[in-house]
Design an enzyme around this catalytic site. Structure first.
Site, PDB file in Angstrom:
ATOM      1  N   SER A 150       0.805  -1.221   0.000  1.00  0.00           N
ATOM      2  CA  SER A 150       0.000   0.000   0.000  1.00  0.00           C
ATOM      3  C   SER A 150       0.835   1.265   0.000  1.00  0.00           C
ATOM      4  O   SER A 150       0.308   2.356  -0.216  1.00  0.00           O
ATOM      5  CB  SER A 150      -0.941   0.027   1.213  1.00  0.00           C
ATOM      6  OG  SER A 150      -0.246   0.385   2.387  1.00  0.00           O
ATOM      7  N   LYS A 188       1.504   4.165   7.445  1.00  0.00           N
ATOM      8  CA  LYS A 188       0.696   5.008   6.560  1.00  0.00           C
ATOM      9  C   LYS A 188       1.130   6.468   6.663  1.00  0.00           C
ATOM     10  O   LYS A 188       1.855   6.853   7.582  1.00  0.00           O
ATOM     11  CB  LYS A 188      -0.795   4.907   6.932  1.00  0.00           C
ATOM     12  CG  LYS A 188      -1.430   3.563   6.642  1.00  0.00           C
ATOM     13  CD  LYS A 188      -1.568   3.323   5.162  1.00  0.00           C
ATOM     14  CE  LYS A 188      -2.275   2.013   4.873  1.00  0.00           C
ATOM     15  NZ  LYS A 188      -1.445   0.854   5.245  1.00  0.00           N
TER      16      LYS A 188
END
Length: 229
Positions: A150, A188
């Site tokens: 991701s 993230k």
């Protein structure tokens, strides 16, 4: 001779690579230069590349390399007390230059971190890894092995080892280790909007996750990346 916008963009890219070990995204560059669209960033990147200041690396998402800086900018930045560049290096001490190996430190690898769907919280040391001292600044550090894709557009691939500086705070745009509801950890990009926290992926296949600020605790901030080939 660079225009003001070209110079501002080159300095912004340089500073972000030194701070995070990876270049900024086009959205971040657009916001930093207060432009309305990414097309303006594309034009500035092309101009910098044509003038030999940067190079785009083929077949890699979001991959820019600084080749040189204008002399005046280089002199000014060298005089500032900035953190050293966090390079991508081979973790084997034998592959390091002697002067870097001499400053090398062993960091605990605290298991795996998900660059995708959050995984179980990290709590145990799996092994240690040797890291150049030039990658580390002040404070405590640890390393994590990345699992998932991701964050590939931030230059972070499955199997990479990320070096994390322990901190409980983050600025918007920082890549962080976030602990969600004291149960799941993920890598993230951090964004705060009032009492809401967004954890953004760097891959369009993954959606941004939104939490209340009491659901997320920052465990550290990305300062380096180690890749084995």
């Amino acid at each position: 001779m660079l225009t003001r916008k070209q110079s501002d963009l080159l300095e912004f890219i340089h500073r972000r690579i030194k701070a995070d070990g990876v270049p900024p995204s086009f959205d971040e560059m657009k916001d930093a230069l207060d432009l309305r669209s990414k097309s303006g960033i594309h034009r500035l990147i092309t101009a910098l590349e044509e003038r030999g200041f940067i190079r785009r690396l083929a077949h890699r998402a979001r991959a820019l390399e600084i080749l040189k800086l204008p002399e005046a900018m280089e002199t000014r930045l060298a005089s500032e007390n900035t953190a050293p560049t966090a390079p991508v290096v081979d973790p084997k001490p034998s592959a390091m230059p002697a002067e870097i190996a001499a400053m090398a430190m062993n960091l605990p690898v605290m298991g795996r971190i998900a660059a995708g769907v959050p995984i179980s919280a990290i709590s145990e040391i799996s092994h240690e890894i040797t890291v150049p001292g030039s990658m580390l600044g002040q404070g405590s550090h640890y390393a994590l092995e990345v699992r998932g894709d991701s964050m590939i557009q931030a230059g972070i691939n499955d199997g990479d080892v990320v070096v994390i500086r322990e901190t409980g705070t983050a600025d918007n745009g920082d890549i962080v280790v976030a602990l969600i509801e004291d149960q799941e950890a993920t890598l993230k990009r951090f964004r705060r909007n009032g009492k809401r926290i967004a954890l953004e992926a760097a891959n369009p296949a993954y959606e941004t996750r939104i939490y209340s600020d009491d659901q997320v605790r920052v465990q550290g901030r990305l300062v380096g990346l180690i890749r084995s080939y």
